[in-house]
Scaffold this motif. Structure first.
Motif, short mmCIF file in Angstrom:
data_model
loop_
_atom_site.label_atom_id
_atom_site.label_comp_id
_atom_site.label_asym_id
_atom_site.label_seq_id
_atom_site.Cartn_x
_atom_site.Cartn_y
_atom_site.Cartn_z
N THR A 72 0.83 -1.20 0.00
CA THR A 72 0.00 0.00 0.00
C THR A 72 0.86 1.26 0.00
O THR A 72 0.59 2.22 -0.74
CB THR A 72 -0.93 0.00 1.24
OG1 THR A 72 -1.68 -1.20 1.23
CG2 THR A 72 -1.84 1.19 1.25
N VAL A 73 1.92 1.26 0.80
CA VAL A 73 2.83 2.41 0.83
C VAL A 73 3.48 2.60 -0.54
O VAL A 73 3.60 3.74 -1.03
CB VAL A 73 3.89 2.21 1.95
CG1 VAL A 73 5.01 3.23 1.82
CG2 VAL A 73 3.24 2.32 3.31
N ALA A 74 3.90 1.52 -1.17
CA ALA A 74 4.51 1.63 -2.50
C ALA A 74 3.51 2.15 -3.53
O ALA A 74 3.86 3.00 -4.38
CB ALA A 74 5.05 0.27 -2.93
N ALA A 75 2.26 1.69 -3.47
CA ALA A 75 1.24 2.17 -4.41
C ALA A 75 0.95 3.64 -4.20
O ALA A 75 0.79 4.41 -5.18
CB ALA A 75 -0.04 1.34 -4.25
N ILE A 76 0.87 4.08 -2.95
CA ILE A 76 0.61 5.50 -2.66
C ILE A 76 1.77 6.35 -3.16
O ILE A 76 1.57 7.42 -3.76
CB ILE A 76 0.37 5.70 -1.16
CG1 ILE A 76 -0.97 5.08 -0.76
CG2 ILE A 76 0.41 7.18 -0.79
CD1 ILE A 76 -1.21 5.06 0.74
N ALA A 77 3.01 5.89 -2.94
CA ALA A 77 4.17 6.66 -3.41
C ALA A 77 4.19 6.75 -4.93
O ALA A 77 4.43 7.83 -5.51
CB ALA A 77 5.45 6.01 -2.89
N THR A 78 3.90 5.64 -5.61
CA THR A 78 3.88 5.64 -7.08
C THR A 78 2.75 6.55 -7.57
O THR A 78 2.94 7.31 -8.55
CB THR A 78 3.69 4.20 -7.61
OG1 THR A 78 4.71 3.38 -7.06
CG2 THR A 78 3.75 4.16 -9.11
N GLY A 79 1.59 6.46 -6.94
CA GLY A 79 0.47 7.32 -7.34
C GLY A 79 0.79 8.79 -7.15
O GLY A 79 0.41 9.63 -7.97
N GLY A 80 1.50 9.12 -6.09
CA GLY A 80 1.88 10.51 -5.87
C GLY A 80 2.83 11.02 -6.94
O GLY A 80 2.69 12.16 -7.42
N ILE A 81 3.79 10.18 -7.33
CA ILE A 81 4.74 10.59 -8.38
C ILE A 81 4.02 10.77 -9.71
O ILE A 81 4.25 11.76 -10.43
CB ILE A 81 5.87 9.54 -8.49
CG1 ILE A 81 6.72 9.58 -7.20
CG2 ILE A 81 6.73 9.80 -9.72
CD1 ILE A 81 7.72 8.45 -7.11
N VAL A 82 3.13 9.85 -10.05
CA VAL A 82 2.38 9.95 -11.32
C VAL A 82 1.48 11.18 -11.29
O VAL A 82 1.38 11.92 -12.28
CB VAL A 82 1.57 8.65 -11.56
CG1 VAL A 82 0.58 8.82 -12.70
CG2 VAL A 82 2.51 7.49 -11.83
#
Length: 153
Positions: free
Chosen positions: A103-113
């Motif tokens: 979940t943390v990785a998905a949130i970080a990736t979503g923030g960058i995108v």
């Protein structure tokens, strides 16, 4: 050894009862096993007189001792239950930790995108709204006065 005339110190005397022994004198057993009376060089203690044993008195138990005695099994039981619960939940805790990291990785990736998309959209919007400014400047001579026009379109 002469057995006809025994030494006066080794003559057999009848045993005395404890009540007959005077104060300061005590009965001792010599290394060769004989019993003898001897004077005491230290302080004399009178023989204990048999007395009725004193009735034991009940002492009150301090409050802290009662509290500690009541909390000890509770605390130990709580620790035991927690240990059993953690051992039973260990596989689930491992799975939950993997889910949390995902979940943390998905949130970080979503923030960058999201930051990249917002930057591009913002660049297009500002490019369309940005005014086009032109300047036309003329000057005559090396130290001549300059004249110019500025156009906003």
């Amino acid at each position: 050894m002469n057995t006809e005339h025994p030494h006066p110190a080794t003559q057999a005397f009848p045993a005395m009862r404890a009540e007959e022994i005077p104060p300061g004198v005590q009965e001792v057993i010599l290394p060769n096993g004989e019993r003898a009376l001897a004077y005491s060089t230290g302080p004399t203690n009178p023989p204990p007189t048999p007395a009725a044993p004193a009735a034991p008195t009940a002492q009150p138990i301090p409050a802290w001792a009662k509290t500690t005695a009541l909390l000890a099994p509770t605390l130990g039981g709580g620790i035991a239950v927690a240990a059993v619960g953690l051992s039973a939940a260990a596989p689930g805790l491992v799975a939950v930790s993997h889910v949390l990291w995902s979940t943390v990785a998905a949130i970080a990736t979503g923030g960058i995108v999201a930051a990249a998309v917002i930057g591009r959209v913002r660049a297009r919007i500002t490019a369309a709204q940005r005014p086009h400014i032109t300047q036309h400047i003329t000057a005559t001579g090396l130290f001549g006065r300059a004249n110019g026009t500025i156009n906003h379109r």
